[in-house]
Design a protein around this motif. Structure first.
Motif, mmCIF file in Angstrom:
data_model
loop_
_atom_site.group_PDB
_atom_site.id
_atom_site.type_symbol
_atom_site.label_atom_id
_atom_site.label_comp_id
_atom_site.label_asym_id
_atom_site.label_seq_id
_atom_site.Cartn_x
_atom_site.Cartn_y
_atom_site.Cartn_z
ATOM 1 N N LEU A 53 25.248 -4.007 4.618
ATOM 2 C CA LEU A 53 24.505 -4.187 5.863
ATOM 3 C C LEU A 53 23.188 -3.424 5.783
ATOM 4 O O LEU A 53 23.176 -2.191 5.711
ATOM 5 C CB LEU A 53 25.334 -3.690 7.048
ATOM 6 C CG LEU A 53 24.733 -3.885 8.441
ATOM 7 C CD1 LEU A 53 24.610 -5.371 8.770
ATOM 8 C CD2 LEU A 53 25.576 -3.182 9.498
ATOM 9 N N ILE A 54 22.088 -4.158 5.777
ATOM 10 C CA ILE A 54 20.756 -3.564 5.758
ATOM 11 C C ILE A 54 20.242 -3.472 7.189
ATOM 12 O O ILE A 54 20.283 -4.454 7.932
ATOM 13 C CB ILE A 54 19.794 -4.403 4.900
ATOM 14 C CG1 ILE A 54 20.156 -4.262 3.413
ATOM 15 C CG2 ILE A 54 18.347 -4.002 5.141
ATOM 16 C CD1 ILE A 54 19.348 -5.159 2.492
ATOM 17 N N VAL A 55 19.768 -2.285 7.572
ATOM 18 C CA VAL A 55 19.212 -2.074 8.912
ATOM 19 C C VAL A 55 17.785 -1.562 8.745
ATOM 20 O O VAL A 55 17.567 -0.503 8.148
ATOM 21 C CB VAL A 55 20.041 -1.058 9.720
ATOM 22 C CG1 VAL A 55 19.470 -0.912 11.126
ATOM 23 C CG2 VAL A 55 21.503 -1.477 9.778
ATOM 24 N N ALA A 56 16.822 -2.310 9.249
ATOM 25 C CA ALA A 56 15.418 -1.939 9.058
ATOM 26 C C ALA A 56 14.636 -2.115 10.345
ATOM 27 O O ALA A 56 14.888 -3.037 11.119
ATOM 28 C CB ALA A 56 14.787 -2.787 7.952
ATOM 29 N N GLY A 57 13.683 -1.220 10.548
ATOM 30 C CA GLY A 57 12.797 -1.319 11.697
ATOM 31 C C GLY A 57 11.351 -1.302 11.249
ATOM 32 O O GLY A 57 10.955 -0.454 10.443
ATOM 33 N N GLY A 58 10.556 -2.254 11.735
ATOM 34 C CA GLY A 58 9.134 -2.283 11.399
ATOM 35 C C GLY A 58 8.891 -2.371 9.906
ATOM 36 O O GLY A 58 9.508 -3.170 9.195
ATOM 37 N N MET A 59 8.005 -1.504 9.400
ATOM 38 C CA MET A 59 7.677 -1.511 7.978
ATOM 39 C C MET A 59 8.819 -1.015 7.107
ATOM 40 O O MET A 59 8.736 -1.052 5.879
ATOM 41 C CB MET A 59 6.421 -0.664 7.739
ATOM 42 C CG MET A 59 5.154 -1.283 8.304
ATOM 43 S SD MET A 59 4.784 -2.897 7.571
ATOM 44 C CE MET A 59 4.357 -2.405 5.905
ATOM 45 N N GLY A 60 9.895 -0.568 7.724
ATOM 46 C CA GLY A 60 11.079 -0.179 6.969
ATOM 47 C C GLY A 60 11.722 -1.344 6.247
ATOM 48 O O GLY A 60 12.625 -1.153 5.425
ATOM 49 N N ILE A 61 11.257 -2.557 6.519
ATOM 50 C CA ILE A 61 11.784 -3.735 5.830
ATOM 51 C C ILE A 61 11.268 -3.810 4.395
ATOM 52 O O ILE A 61 11.859 -4.482 3.544
ATOM 53 C CB ILE A 61 11.392 -5.028 6.592
ATOM 54 C CG1 ILE A 61 12.235 -6.228 6.136
ATOM 55 C CG2 ILE A 61 9.913 -5.322 6.437
ATOM 56 C CD1 ILE A 61 13.690 -6.130 6.484
ATOM 57 N N ALA A 62 10.166 -3.102 4.098
ATOM 58 C CA ALA A 62 9.495 -3.236 2.801
ATOM 59 C C ALA A 62 10.404 -3.010 1.593
ATOM 60 O O ALA A 62 10.424 -3.837 0.676
ATOM 61 C CB ALA A 62 8.278 -2.307 2.741
ATOM 62 N N PRO A 63 11.178 -1.920 1.518
ATOM 63 C CA PRO A 63 11.982 -1.704 0.310
ATOM 64 C C PRO A 63 13.279 -2.502 0.266
ATOM 65 O O PRO A 63 14.022 -2.420 -0.714
ATOM 66 C CB PRO A 63 12.286 -0.201 0.379
ATOM 67 C CG PRO A 63 12.329 0.095 1.839
ATOM 68 C CD PRO A 63 11.275 -0.782 2.454
ATOM 69 N N MET A 64 13.554 -3.275 1.312
ATOM 70 C CA MET A 64 14.852 -3.938 1.407
ATOM 71 C C MET A 64 14.941 -5.250 0.634
ATOM 72 O O MET A 64 16.030 -5.733 0.349
ATOM 73 C CB MET A 64 15.202 -4.181 2.874
ATOM 74 C CG MET A 64 15.306 -2.905 3.689
ATOM 75 S SD MET A 64 16.439 -1.718 2.926
ATOM 76 C CE MET A 64 16.613 -0.510 4.241
#
Length: 218
Positions: free
Chosen positions: A64-75
């Protein structure tokens, strides 16, 4: 770092212009030379820190990947690695509004389930992305969480993973001056509230295990 093509020896950066440095980078032209120092620190791992055992696979646990804003970049790279192992991954992404929803097509092309929440309700469920997590816990608590994004989100994810006894890896976001660990301007707390030490995000991180990380709201 958003994507990597190891065969071609190239990588993509996802940059949000928020200050002088990111503005200068965004103004670079095609084929213009840029000096870089790297790779620095560590990244998300699909094995434990010793490298001696694999973490639970999809048959035992969900990614489960949880990302907010630019936190999506490394996913993107992480999701790609999971899919290459023949396992499934769910991506929960939060943004302020639909205009700031990023990379949905890239994750969908991988075959990942991409679920969106926006704070203004303009796309997906209205509210913070952390509000989406309980739905997946209610289905199956055998979940590994990988998180990156605003400090408040990371604090919620770490506290939830500890409370539920979940495996969790968190990529911290900090302003970095030297990137080499010398200036110690990017430290974070690792340990317990009563007994902790400071670790350098640029060298010891940016990815830390949720059970060892103390996230303070910025």
């Amino acid at each position: 770092l958003f994507d990597v093509d190891e065969e071609k020896g190239v990588f993509d950066l996802l940059v949000k212009v928020v200050g002088v440095g990111s503005r200068i980078l965004s103004q670079r032209s095609e084929r213009e030379m840029v000096d870089l120092i790297g790779p620095l620190g560590n990244g998300f791992s699909l094995s434990d820190n010793s490298g001696q055992r694999e973490l639970l696979t999809w048959s035992d646990s969900k990614h489960l990947i949880v990302a907010g804003g630019m936190g999506i970049a490394p996913m993107d790279v992480l999701a790609r690695r999971v899919k290459e192992r023949g396992e499934e991954v769910v991506v929960l992404f939060g943004a302020v509004s639909r205009n700031e929803v990023l990379c949905s097509s890239e994750f969908q092309e991988l075959g990942a389930l991409f679920v969106v929440s926006t704070e203004d309700g303009s796309l997906g469920k209205m509210g913070k992305v952390s509000s989406l997590i309980p739905e997946y816990l209610s289905r199956d608590k055998r979940i590994q969480i990988y998180a990156c994004g605003p400090r408040g989100l990371l604090k919620e994810v770490v506290e939830l993973s500890r409370r539920e006894g979940l495996l969790c890896q968190v990529s911290m976001e900090e302003r970095m001056a030297c990137g080499l660990g010398a200036c110690r301007s990017c430290v974070c707390k690792v340990g317990t509230e009563s007994q902790f030490e400071y670790k350098r995000v640029c060298r010891d991180g940016p990815v830390f295990r949720g059970e060892e990380l103390i996230v303070e709201k910025g």
